[in-house]
Scaffold this motif. Structure first.
Motif, PDB file in Angstrom:
ATOM      1  N   ASP A   1      -7.833  -3.299   2.378  1.00 38.58           N
ATOM      2  CA  ASP A   1      -8.537  -2.809   1.553  1.00 38.58           C
ATOM      3  C   ASP A   1     -10.095  -1.837   2.327  1.00 38.58           C
ATOM      4  O   ASP A   1     -10.304  -3.517   3.570  1.00 38.58           O
ATOM      5  CB  ASP A   1      -9.492  -3.430   0.343  1.00 38.58           C
ATOM      6  N   GLN A   2     -10.178  -1.206   2.169  1.00 35.50           N
ATOM      7  CA  GLN A   2     -11.941  -0.752   2.952  1.00 35.50           C
ATOM      8  C   GLN A   2     -12.848  -0.095   2.273  1.00 35.50           C
ATOM      9  O   GLN A   2     -13.007   0.584   1.501  1.00 35.50           O
ATOM     10  CB  GLN A   2     -11.506   0.395   3.887  1.00 35.50           C
TER      11      GLN A   2
ATOM     12  N   TYR B   1      -1.745   6.818   5.757  1.00 35.53           N
ATOM     13  CA  TYR B   1      -2.550   6.082   7.204  1.00 35.53           C
ATOM     14  C   TYR B   1      -2.110   4.995   7.188  1.00 35.53           C
ATOM     15  O   TYR B   1      -1.662   4.361   8.278  1.00 35.53           O
ATOM     16  CB  TYR B   1      -4.050   6.421   7.034  1.00 35.53           C
ATOM     17  N   ARG B   2      -2.461   4.065   6.098  1.00 36.51           N
ATOM     18  CA  ARG B   2      -1.947   2.153   6.238  1.00 36.51           C
ATOM     19  C   ARG B   2      -0.323   2.044   7.512  1.00 36.51           C
ATOM     20  O   ARG B   2       0.421   1.632   8.430  1.00 36.51           O
ATOM     21  CB  ARG B   2      -2.182   1.540   5.514  1.00 36.51           C
TER      22      ARG B   2
ATOM     23  N   LYS C   1     -13.014  10.799   7.422  1.00 35.07           N
ATOM     24  CA  LYS C   1     -11.136  10.395   7.837  1.00 35.07           C
ATOM     25  C   LYS C   1     -11.423  10.791   9.288  1.00 35.07           C
ATOM     26  O   LYS C   1     -11.628  12.035  10.137  1.00 35.07           O
ATOM     27  CB  LYS C   1     -10.449  11.802   8.111  1.00 35.07           C
TER      28      LYS C   1
ATOM     29  N   LYS D   1     -13.395   5.916  -2.255  1.00 32.39           N
ATOM     30  CA  LYS D   1     -13.268   6.835  -2.267  1.00 32.39           C
ATOM     31  C   LYS D   1     -13.756   8.036  -3.019  1.00 32.39           C
ATOM     32  O   LYS D   1     -13.458   7.640  -4.140  1.00 32.39           O
ATOM     33  CB  LYS D   1     -11.417   7.499  -2.606  1.00 32.39           C
TER      34      LYS D   1
ATOM     35  N   GLY E   1      -7.972   2.073   9.071  1.00 34.95           N
ATOM     36  CA  GLY E   1      -7.507   1.998   7.643  1.00 34.95           C
ATOM     37  C   GLY E   1      -6.857   0.637   7.252  1.00 34.95           C
ATOM     38  O   GLY E   1      -6.602  -0.280   6.588  1.00 34.95           O
TER      39      GLY E   1
ATOM     40  N   SER F   1      -1.025   4.251   0.923  1.00 37.46           N
ATOM     41  CA  SER F   1      -1.435   5.044   2.304  1.00 37.46           C
ATOM     42  C   SER F   1      -0.511   5.072   3.505  1.00 37.46           C
ATOM     43  O   SER F   1       0.217   4.824   3.918  1.00 37.46           O
ATOM     44  CB  SER F   1      -2.414   4.068   2.424  1.00 37.46           C
TER      45      SER F   1
ATOM     46  N   SER G   1       0.887  -0.859  -0.345  1.00 34.98           N
ATOM     47  CA  SER G   1       0.450   0.282   0.250  1.00 34.98           C
ATOM     48  C   SER G   1       0.893   1.833  -0.010  1.00 34.98           C
ATOM     49  O   SER G   1       1.605   1.119   0.463  1.00 34.98           O
ATOM     50  CB  SER G   1      -1.124  -0.017   1.598  1.00 34.98           C
TER      51      SER G   1
ATOM     52  N   THR H   1     -13.193  -3.637   6.528  1.00 35.48           N
ATOM     53  CA  THR H   1     -11.615  -3.073   6.250  1.00 35.48           C
ATOM     54  C   THR H   1     -11.067  -4.898   6.377  1.00 35.48           C
ATOM     55  O   THR H   1     -11.039  -5.192   7.532  1.00 35.48           O
ATOM     56  CB  THR H   1     -10.840  -2.497   7.475  1.00 35.48           C
TER      57      THR H   1
ATOM     58  N   CYS I   1     -10.619   9.290   1.194  1.00 35.93           N
ATOM     59  CA  CYS I   1     -10.612   7.913   2.516  1.00 35.93           C
ATOM     60  C   CYS I   1     -11.971   7.634   1.818  1.00 35.93           C
ATOM     61  O   CYS I   1     -12.959   8.266   1.262  1.00 35.93           O
ATOM     62  CB  CYS I   1     -11.165   8.888   4.165  1.00 35.93           C
TER      63      CYS I   1
END
Length: 203
Positions: free
Chosen positions: A80-81, A23-24, A163, A92, A185, A21, A19, A115, A158
């Protein structure tokens, strides 16, 4: 940033987060394991009639498998979310206009965020995937509240435009989950369980 190698981590397989991301990446760094990142090349288009939870599971596993094919000796995490409003997937938004439409649809409603996290190692044949569900109830937001939130947070990358680790928490009435970081996430409780099963040592 990932932590430096420790004596216990030197003998472990490389860990790769499939990923890009941020956030992840920040969540995984909490575990104190060194890891790399790789962008999975996966088509995220839902299949006809595919339920949101199945979409999240399929994409998490597809992402982990795709990166593992390039990094066969590594333990690879894919995630994945998908936001689920009455059985309809919300991804998203990608733009202010779509984020506005999403939040207008969700206000006053309960939304489930599915998620999924998958861990794959090609060399050992390890492959497992788990799903964490987060049930969220949105406040009955006014158009002005939605606009102020989007201008301040710009959560266009997101799922569902929420968020929660930032100002998005102000949109919500309640959150119900057994894996608290799932909404951001990456469900870390499930991730730890899968990493241990794949042979990594935690903590």
């Amino acid at each position: 940033m990932p932590e430096p190698l420790t004596e216990s981590s030197r003998n472990q397989r490389p860990l790769v987060l499939g990923s890009t991301s941020p956030y992840r990446r920040e969540l995984l760094a909490r575990l104190g394991l060194p890891f790399g990142t790789a962008a999975p090349q996966v088509d995220e288009t839902p299949l006809p009639g595919e339920a949101p939870r199945q979409l999240a599971l399929r994409l998490a596993l597809a992402k982990a498998r795709e990166v593992a094919a390039r990094e066969p000796g590594a333990v690879v995490i894919g995630s994945d979310q998908v936001a689920d409003l009455d059985g309809q997937p919300l991804g998203k938004p990608g733009s202010h206009e779509r984020a506005t439409a999403q939040l207008r649809r969700m206000r006053g409603h309960a939304v489930t965020f599915h998620t999924a996290v998958a861990v794959v190692c090609r060399e050992t044949g390890f492959e497992q995937v788990e799903l964490a569900e987060v049930h969220v109830r949105f406040r009955n937001l006014s158009d002005a509240e939605i606009e102020r939130y989007l201008r301040a947070e710009q959560p266009y990358d997101c799922a569902g435009s929420a968020k929660s680790e930032g100002l998005g928490i102000s949109l919500l009435e309640a959150i119900d989950s057994d894996d608290p970081t799932a909404l951001i996430g990456l469900p870390l409780i499930r991730t730890c369980r899968l990493l241990r099963a794949a042979g990594l040592t935690l903590p």
